[in-house]
Design a protein around this motif. Structure first.
Motif, mmCIF file in Angstrom:
data_model
loop_
_atom_site.group_PDB
_atom_site.id
_atom_site.type_symbol
_atom_site.label_atom_id
_atom_site.label_comp_id
_atom_site.label_asym_id
_atom_site.label_seq_id
_atom_site.Cartn_x
_atom_site.Cartn_y
_atom_site.Cartn_z
ATOM 1 N N ALA A 65 69.214 -40.934 8.604
ATOM 2 C CA ALA A 65 70.049 -39.732 8.450
ATOM 3 C C ALA A 65 69.948 -39.150 7.044
ATOM 4 C CB ALA A 65 71.501 -40.073 8.762
ATOM 5 N N LEU A 66 69.709 -40.014 6.069
ATOM 6 C CA LEU A 66 69.501 -39.540 4.692
ATOM 7 C C LEU A 66 68.409 -38.485 4.645
ATOM 8 C CD1 LEU A 66 69.250 -42.911 2.768
ATOM 9 C CD2 LEU A 66 70.840 -41.106 2.216
ATOM 10 N N TYR A 67 67.341 -38.802 5.333
ATOM 11 C CA TYR A 67 66.155 -37.945 5.324
ATOM 12 C C TYR A 67 66.324 -36.766 6.272
ATOM 13 C CZ TYR A 67 61.194 -36.746 5.460
ATOM 14 O OH TYR A 67 60.004 -36.083 5.379
ATOM 15 N N ALA A 68 66.894 -37.044 7.452
ATOM 16 C CA ALA A 68 67.019 -36.004 8.474
ATOM 17 C C ALA A 68 67.941 -34.869 8.036
ATOM 18 C CB ALA A 68 67.533 -36.617 9.773
ATOM 19 N N ASP A 69 68.963 -35.170 7.234
ATOM 20 C CA ASP A 69 69.931 -34.151 6.829
ATOM 21 C C ASP A 69 69.612 -33.521 5.478
ATOM 22 O OD1 ASP A 69 72.012 -33.920 8.908
ATOM 23 O OD2 ASP A 69 72.198 -36.056 8.584
ATOM 24 N N LEU A 70 68.386 -33.695 5.032
ATOM 25 C CA LEU A 70 67.978 -33.144 3.739
ATOM 26 C C LEU A 70 68.227 -31.638 3.648
ATOM 27 C CD1 LEU A 70 66.533 -33.346 1.009
ATOM 28 C CD2 LEU A 70 64.354 -33.291 2.216
ATOM 29 N N GLY A 71 67.860 -30.908 4.708
ATOM 30 C CA GLY A 71 67.991 -29.448 4.682
ATOM 31 C C GLY A 71 69.427 -28.965 4.700
ATOM 32 N N HIS A 72 70.353 -29.815 5.145
ATOM 33 C CA HIS A 72 71.746 -29.388 5.246
ATOM 34 C C HIS A 72 72.490 -29.533 3.921
ATOM 35 C CE1 HIS A 72 71.783 -29.020 9.666
ATOM 36 N NE2 HIS A 72 70.814 -29.901 9.570
ATOM 37 N N PHE A 73 72.101 -30.502 3.120
ATOM 38 C CA PHE A 73 72.867 -30.775 1.910
ATOM 39 C C PHE A 73 72.047 -30.710 0.631
ATOM 40 C CE2 PHE A 73 74.784 -32.989 5.472
ATOM 41 C CZ PHE A 73 76.069 -32.489 5.412
ATOM 42 N N GLY A 74 70.748 -30.914 0.725
ATOM 43 C CA GLY A 74 69.921 -30.938 -0.476
ATOM 44 C C GLY A 74 69.772 -32.350 -1.005
ATOM 45 N N LYS A 75 68.713 -32.549 -1.768
ATOM 46 C CA LYS A 75 68.353 -33.883 -2.252
ATOM 47 C C LYS A 75 69.415 -34.477 -3.180
ATOM 48 C CE LYS A 75 64.936 -34.035 -5.124
ATOM 49 N NZ LYS A 75 63.548 -33.884 -5.599
ATOM 50 N N ARG A 76 69.819 -33.703 -4.184
ATOM 51 C CA ARG A 76 70.718 -34.258 -5.203
ATOM 52 C C ARG A 76 72.088 -34.659 -4.665
ATOM 53 N NH1 ARG A 76 71.691 -30.833 -9.913
ATOM 54 N NH2 ARG A 76 73.040 -32.555 -10.472
ATOM 55 N N PRO A 77 72.752 -33.823 -3.825
ATOM 56 C CA PRO A 77 74.047 -34.272 -3.281
ATOM 57 C C PRO A 77 73.945 -35.567 -2.470
ATOM 58 C CG PRO A 77 73.809 -31.909 -3.001
ATOM 59 C CD PRO A 77 72.481 -32.410 -3.483
ATOM 60 N N ILE A 78 72.875 -35.701 -1.671
ATOM 61 C CA ILE A 78 72.701 -36.914 -0.857
ATOM 62 C C ILE A 78 72.479 -38.131 -1.758
ATOM 63 C CG2 ILE A 78 71.116 -38.059 0.762
ATOM 64 C CD1 ILE A 78 70.777 -35.366 2.169
ATOM 65 N N GLN A 79 71.633 -37.966 -2.783
ATOM 66 C CA GLN A 79 71.376 -39.075 -3.718
ATOM 67 C C GLN A 79 72.638 -39.460 -4.483
ATOM 68 O OE1 GLN A 79 68.162 -37.210 -5.901
ATOM 69 N NE2 GLN A 79 66.597 -38.415 -4.842
ATOM 70 N N THR A 80 73.376 -38.456 -4.951
ATOM 71 C CA THR A 80 74.597 -38.718 -5.726
ATOM 72 C C THR A 80 75.631 -39.454 -4.890
ATOM 73 O OG1 THR A 80 74.202 -36.712 -7.021
ATOM 74 C CG2 THR A 80 76.425 -37.627 -7.101
ATOM 75 N N ALA A 133 76.895 -23.033 -2.678
ATOM 76 C CA ALA A 133 78.057 -23.871 -2.419
ATOM 77 C C ALA A 133 78.181 -24.878 -3.550
ATOM 78 C CB ALA A 133 77.896 -24.591 -1.082
ATOM 79 N N GLY A 134 79.412 -25.240 -3.869
ATOM 80 C CA GLY A 134 79.620 -26.168 -4.970
ATOM 81 C C GLY A 134 78.921 -27.485 -4.734
ATOM 82 N N PHE A 135 78.353 -28.031 -5.802
ATOM 83 C CA PHE A 135 77.663 -29.318 -5.708
ATOM 84 C C PHE A 135 78.605 -30.391 -5.164
ATOM 85 C CE2 PHE A 135 76.378 -33.378 -7.647
ATOM 86 C CZ PHE A 135 75.080 -33.460 -7.186
ATOM 87 N N GLY A 136 79.857 -30.358 -5.623
ATOM 88 C CA GLY A 136 80.847 -31.342 -5.164
ATOM 89 C C GLY A 136 81.132 -31.213 -3.681
ATOM 90 N N ALA A 137 81.204 -29.957 -3.196
ATOM 91 C CA ALA A 137 81.473 -29.731 -1.770
ATOM 92 C C ALA A 137 80.333 -30.257 -0.910
ATOM 93 C CB ALA A 137 81.681 -28.240 -1.507
ATOM 94 N N LEU A 138 79.095 -30.072 -1.378
ATOM 95 C CA LEU A 138 77.935 -30.570 -0.635
ATOM 96 C C LEU A 138 77.893 -32.097 -0.657
ATOM 97 C CD1 LEU A 138 75.263 -27.962 -1.716
ATOM 98 C CD2 LEU A 138 76.032 -28.382 0.610
ATOM 99 N N THR A 139 78.243 -32.682 -1.786
ATOM 100 C CA THR A 139 78.280 -34.146 -1.890
ATOM 101 C C THR A 139 79.327 -34.703 -0.936
ATOM 102 O OG1 THR A 139 77.625 -33.978 -4.215
ATOM 103 C CG2 THR A 139 78.518 -36.082 -3.492
#
Length: 642
Positions: free
Chosen positions: A249-264, A25-31
């Motif tokens: 929620a940052l940590y709990a949703d790690l598997g749904h979006f991935g580290k980089r999209p959440i950080q960005t 999935a696009g990085f932008g869509a995950l972000t």
């Protein structure tokens, strides 16, 4: 608070065992998705956090002073930087369990690292999971109520309708859960992007008018406020924490979006927008101390703009509530798989995403609890006192388990791991102590809910262990039984019999009763055990393990991750590739249904025996839970004393 709303390819990260899920999935869509789902709770904190903190700092009757406003602002901004950015975004997002985050995923990771001495880790996991349910009840009540209260700032005519309208919105929100959140989720990201853009834009004019508010960026103002305000400063700290609720929620949703999209998303959009809005509210109150009654909505001009903001705030708070509700479903499924709760009915609402689930019983309990809270407290200020304890408690537990993971899994020295985690743990404990001051004002609610969930989880885990040990003493060793049956076989009937058991070393109760009453044996017999791994998901190649124990007996072990819903027929189809001839239409599944009775001495108090038995009766049918076709199931009833 973890959430399971449908986003682009949420399973990819977990399946690949890493946090960056943007391969399909696009990085932008995950972000964008992470902005809508992960940041709903923390993104709606400006509705009440600054107001409650400044009012706590000003006392019951005094108007806020410049020192109080700047001190509180500085505390809020630096809490966002230290607790959210450093602890969660920088450090804990790296502590993933095969790409999954959250307290129970961290518990499983820490328990696996510690090995046999993991009882304390399990206890910590139970506590954090139980406290999350308190958060899942309070978040919808507080966030929706605080948004609807904005109607008072449009016109006072609406005031009598605030509580009824809040209840109506919450009932509608819980009523649509069974349809799945996939369609609604498509709007989450864009709506929250508009929300954060409006938060930032509304703050610019007040900041230009009161530029001295930017002094709050200096952490010395926070330190000075705490040093000069004594107990008032400590009480204020409990309200300041409202600004960082939702950080889990940052940590709990790690598997749904991935580290980089959440950080960005956090660093580029969410943190700047929140910081600007808090500064804007601070600037407004510096110019007009009376604005502290409703600083958020007074950032917007009276009339159409303020009315539109009430609508947007309501939508944002519904999104924040949705994330918590689906998080409660996800946590419940993990708890069931890890043996902390009995089996509840789990419905899948999406064919594309296994994370899209609905648990009717949890939905009903949450709705009742949320509506009761709104009717009991009737205002967001009163409810704010109840908030915080559950979240701070979870954060303390997360920090403790994080220390174990950094030490044992990352292989840091204990001193280095402590040097990294202890400052955050100290801060979390300080926030927890400040929130505990509000126990009698409403803080008892999450504590009572948490204590109830801890009791239920502990009772279920302890009772299940005692029942397992007692059953094992009564059962016949499987190897001895198979040897006897191969030497002197009873009458054979065509087809395959699958006997489900939790103990692969002992003969299943259903098999023993079948032989005792029917005096026949199938041509092929399978002893089936279902295991839950301490990883979120299992690779399909590791799903099935076959062991031939005699010409007519096979031992099959199916392994599922704690984030997966077991599907026995689908998993058994994999066994065909391993050489086992499996035809569902000529297969009968034998399950033993146990009727429990309290024993004189079970190892638990009598009241706990009765609680375990009632929990056992409430458990969902194994046939449904393991998705076995009901027409192929034979149930054998047995009575067991515990």
């Amino acid at each position: 608070m973890t959430s399971d709303v449908a986003v682009p390819a949420p399973e990819t990260a977990a399946a690949n065992g890493h946090g960056d899920a943007h391969t399909t999935a696009g990085f932008g869509a995950l972000t964008l998705g992470s902005i809508g789902v992960v940041y709903g709770d923390i993104g709606t904190s400006p509705l009440y956090a600054f107001r409650e903190a400044v009012m706590a700092a000003s006392g019951a009757d005094g108007l806020p002073t410049q020192a109080a406003v700047l001190g509180v602002l500085s505390l809020i901004l630096w809490a966002l930087i230290v607790v959210v950015t450093l602890k969660y975004v920088v450090i804990l997002l790296r502590a993933d369990n095969n790409g999954e985050g959250g307290t129970l995923a961290l518990m499983a990771l820490a328990q696996r690292a510690v090995g046999t001495g993991g009882a304390t880790i399990v206890l910590l996991g139970i506590i954090s999971g139980a406290l999350f349910y308190g958060d899942a009840v309070i978040t919808p009540a507080l966030s929706v109520l605080s948004a609807i209260e904005g109607m008072k700032d449009v016109t006072l005519t609406f005031e009598p309708y605030i509580v009824p309208l809040t209840v109506l919105i919450l009932v509608c929100l819980f009523a649509v859960q069974s349809r799945g959140t996939a369609r609604v989720a498509a709007f989450f990201g864009p709506i929250m992007c508009v929300w954060f853009a409006v938060l930032a834009a509304a703050a610019i004019h007040p900041i230009i008018q009161q530029p001295q508010v930017l002094l709050a960026l200096n952490p010395l103002y926070a330190v000075s406020f705490m040093l000069h305000h004594g107990i008032i400063g400590f009480i204020t700290l409990g309200a300041v924490f409202l600004a960082v609720t939702g950080a889990e929620a940052l940590y709990a949703d790690l598997g749904h979006f991935g580290k980089r999209p959440i950080q960005t998303a956090w660093l580029s959009i969410v943190l700047p927008s929140l910081a600007l809005n808090y500064l804007g509210q601070g600037a407004l109150v510096l110019g007009d101390p009376g604005a502290i009654v409703s600083p958020f909505f007074q950032l917007f001009p009276q009339g159409f703009f303020r009315g539109s903001m009430v609508v947007l705030a309501t939508m944002a708070t519904v999104i924040a509530s949705q994330a918590v509700i689906t998080g409660a479903y996800s946590l419940t499924r993990q708890a069931i798989q890890l043996g902390l709760l009995p089996r509840f009915e789990i419905r899948h609402t999406s064919e594309a995403h296994s994370g899209q689930i609905f648990i009717p019983r949890i939905n009903q309990l949450l709705l009742v609890a949320v509506v009761l809270l709104v009717l009991l407290f009737r205002s967001s200020s009163a409810l704010a006192s109840a908030y915080g304890i559950s979240v701070t408690g979870t954060m303390v537990v997360t920090a403790m388990m994080g220390f174990v993971v950094i030490w044992k899994v990352w292989r840091w020295s204990p001193v280095a791991a402590a040097a990294l985690i202890v400052p955050f743990l100290f801060l979390d404990l300080t926030f927890l102590a400040a929130n505990l001051l509000k126990v009698f004002e409403g803080g008892w609610v999450p504590l009572a809910l948490g204590a109830l969930m801890i009791l239920l989880m502990y009772t279920w885990r302890r009772g299940s262990r005692l029942l397992f040990d007692k059953s094992r003493k009564l059962e016949f060793p499987l190897a001895d039984l198979v040897a006897m049956l191969e030497k002197r076989p009873p009458q054979r009937v065509p087809g395959t019999a699958v006997f489900l058991t939790s103990d692969p070393l002992s003969a299943p109760t259903a098999l023993m009763h079948s032989l005792k009453h029917y005096k026949v044996l199938h041509e092929k017999n399978v002893i089936l055990t279902i295991e839950t791994a301490q990883t979120p998901r299992i690779d399909p190649t590791e799903r099935v393990r076959l062991e031939q124990i005699s010409p007519t007996f096979t031992k099959v072990t199916l392994k599922f991750g704690f984030m997966e819903s077991p599907n026995v027929p689908k998993a058994l189809a994999i066994a065909r590739k391993l050489g086992w001839q499996f035809d569902i239409m000529s297969t009968s599944f034998f399950l033993s249904r146990r009727a429990l009775k309290p024993a004189a001495h079970s190892g638990m108090p009598r009241w706990q025996d009765r609680l375990f038995i009632s929990l056992s009766r409430s458990a969902n049918d194994a046939t449904d839970y393991f998705q076995i076709p009901s027409g192929r199931v034979v149930e054998v009833g047995t009575q067991v004393t515990i």
